[in-house]
Design an enzyme around this catalytic site. Sequence first.
Site, short mmCIF file in Angstrom:
data_model
loop_
_atom_site.label_atom_id
_atom_site.label_comp_id
_atom_site.label_asym_id
_atom_site.label_seq_id
_atom_site.Cartn_x
_atom_site.Cartn_y
_atom_site.Cartn_z
N PRO A 46 7.67 -10.44 9.32
CA PRO A 46 8.28 -9.88 8.11
C PRO A 46 7.80 -10.60 6.86
O PRO A 46 7.60 -11.82 6.88
CB PRO A 46 9.76 -10.13 8.33
N ARG A 100 8.05 -8.72 3.06
CA ARG A 100 8.84 -8.16 1.98
C ARG A 100 10.36 -8.29 2.19
O ARG A 100 11.10 -8.64 1.27
CB ARG A 100 8.49 -6.66 1.83
N TYR A 140 0.58 0.78 -7.20
CA TYR A 140 1.25 1.74 -6.31
C TYR A 140 2.19 2.68 -7.07
O TYR A 140 2.90 3.44 -6.43
CB TYR A 140 2.14 1.02 -5.29
N CYS A 172 -5.51 -5.07 -21.82
CA CYS A 172 -6.25 -3.95 -22.39
C CYS A 172 -6.60 -2.91 -21.33
O CYS A 172 -7.78 -2.74 -20.98
CB CYS A 172 -7.49 -4.46 -23.10
N GLU A 173 -5.59 -2.27 -20.79
CA GLU A 173 -5.74 -1.19 -19.82
C GLU A 173 -4.52 -0.29 -19.99
O GLU A 173 -3.41 -0.79 -20.09
CB GLU A 173 -5.66 -1.71 -18.37
N TYR A 197 4.74 -9.69 -2.95
CA TYR A 197 3.54 -9.08 -3.53
C TYR A 197 3.61 -9.12 -5.06
O TYR A 197 3.16 -8.20 -5.74
CB TYR A 197 3.33 -7.66 -2.98
C1 LIG Z 1 1.21 -7.51 5.14
C2 LIG Z 1 1.43 -7.71 6.60
C3 LIG Z 1 2.70 -8.01 7.10
C4 LIG Z 1 3.93 -8.07 6.25
O1 LIG Z 1 4.33 -6.81 5.82
P1 LIG Z 1 5.74 -6.59 5.08
O2 LIG Z 1 5.77 -5.16 4.80
O3 LIG Z 1 5.71 -7.43 3.86
O4 LIG Z 1 6.80 -7.02 6.03
C5 LIG Z 1 2.81 -8.27 8.45
N1 LIG Z 1 1.74 -8.22 9.27
C6 LIG Z 1 0.51 -7.92 8.83
C7 LIG Z 1 -0.62 -7.88 9.76
C8 LIG Z 1 0.31 -7.65 7.48
O5 LIG Z 1 -0.91 -7.33 7.04
#
Ligand SMILES: *Cc1c(COP(=O)(O)O)cnc(C)c1O
Length: 418
Positions: A274, A276, A316, A342-343, A371
């Site tokens: 995990p 996020r 996104y 400047c975008e 992120y």
């Molecule tokens: C980015 C990533 C995660 C984490 O993803 P979340 O959505 O932030 O939980 C886990 N495993 C791999 C291989 C990733 O690239």
Amino acid sequence: MHHFQYRDQVLFAEDVPLEKIGQEVGTPCYVYSYATLTHHFKVFDGAFAEVPHLTCYSVKACSNIAIVRLFARMGGGTDIVSGGELFRALKAGVPANKIVFSGVGKTEKEIAMALEAGILMFNVESEQELLTIAEVAKQKGKTAPISLRVNPDVDPKTHPYISTGLKKNKFGIDIQLAKSLYLKAKEIPYVRVVGIDCHIGSQLTTLSPFLDALERIKQLYKELEKEGLGPQYLDLGGGLGIPYHGEEPPHPKEYAQAIIKAAKDLNCTLIFEPGRVIVGNAGILLTKVLYLKQNREKNFVIVDAAMNDLARPSLYGAYHEILPVKNEDKEMLVADIVGPICESGDFLAKDRKIKQVNKGDLLAVMSAGAYGFSMSSNYNSRPRAAEVLVKGSEYFIIRERERYEDLIRLEKIPAWLE
Ligand SMILES: *Cc1c(COP(=O)(O)O)cnc(C)c1O
């Protein structure tokens, strides 16, 4: 649940008013809450308490070594995707045998470094990578523990840029080809098959894609068992979503219950990656209003944080709630909240209804822990923001704001230009 709350209309991080951090550390600046980080880790990890498991925090979500150490102290491992992240994880004190290494483009150097460290396993994403790992392991006289990252071809129903488990995505090994590669791996010296892995995407807000993927992986697992290859680890990746703007993702307990139930007939240790869900709502980006302006179409609030600090809105079209640090009774205003870069793609919010603000006011961009800083850059030669960790009534600078000197530290003028 998080610890960024108003008290008498003043926004606090735990027991510290954000205004104090804004004044003392300056803006833009990331602020994380210790109580929220630890709570989220405990809830997630605790939800799997009844089964053998390892929670490997995904370093790329928020890579500061203080934060990685915090989870290591709580018994967590890490999921890394580069040599740089391996370096960070080791510096942070993560035991090597709790590190899993994902990513489609591991270099020989990175593979060698991970073998030296003695990581738990490589999540292998192609046949060529497998052969390269075996080759490097041979040179080092070591055996590489591996799992194959399987691409189960399920739609995670999230933003296309963060879908990773569809057959058109670059990630993983097509599930239809995985069995034969496992059988090949079994015969390759210097590698040892220890796991099966998948990670289907990020910011998932329903359980069904996770469960669909698990069903497909289970089938493969059973076929492998018949071949005498029952892997010891089942790594189900990360991807659980968080509420940014009214989403109602499953609670980690719900996620855990569904997975525990579906995986109960498998005899393996579960691994999770995990990112996020642990750090997303545990951090905010604090920014100051520089100017207000209007053109015939729109109002603009120009702030001192930009797309180089927080890329998600530009990248996104992501939504981040934006709150005034002082919540006074004011009229509402509809404005684009934009940075100095400047975008035209440099915005934190579009057509956002917010309370009227003035030059000098502080705003909190919520849910910016994941992120956020880790995707930040120096575009437009902007020094990267400071990072602050709040714990109770104290705060600690866990990354200083970059200085101008840092921007050019590695640059050189050739002799013929001197
Ligand atoms: C980015 C990533 C995660 C984490 O993803 P979340 O959505 O932030 O939980 C886990 N495993 C791999 C291989 C990733 O690239």
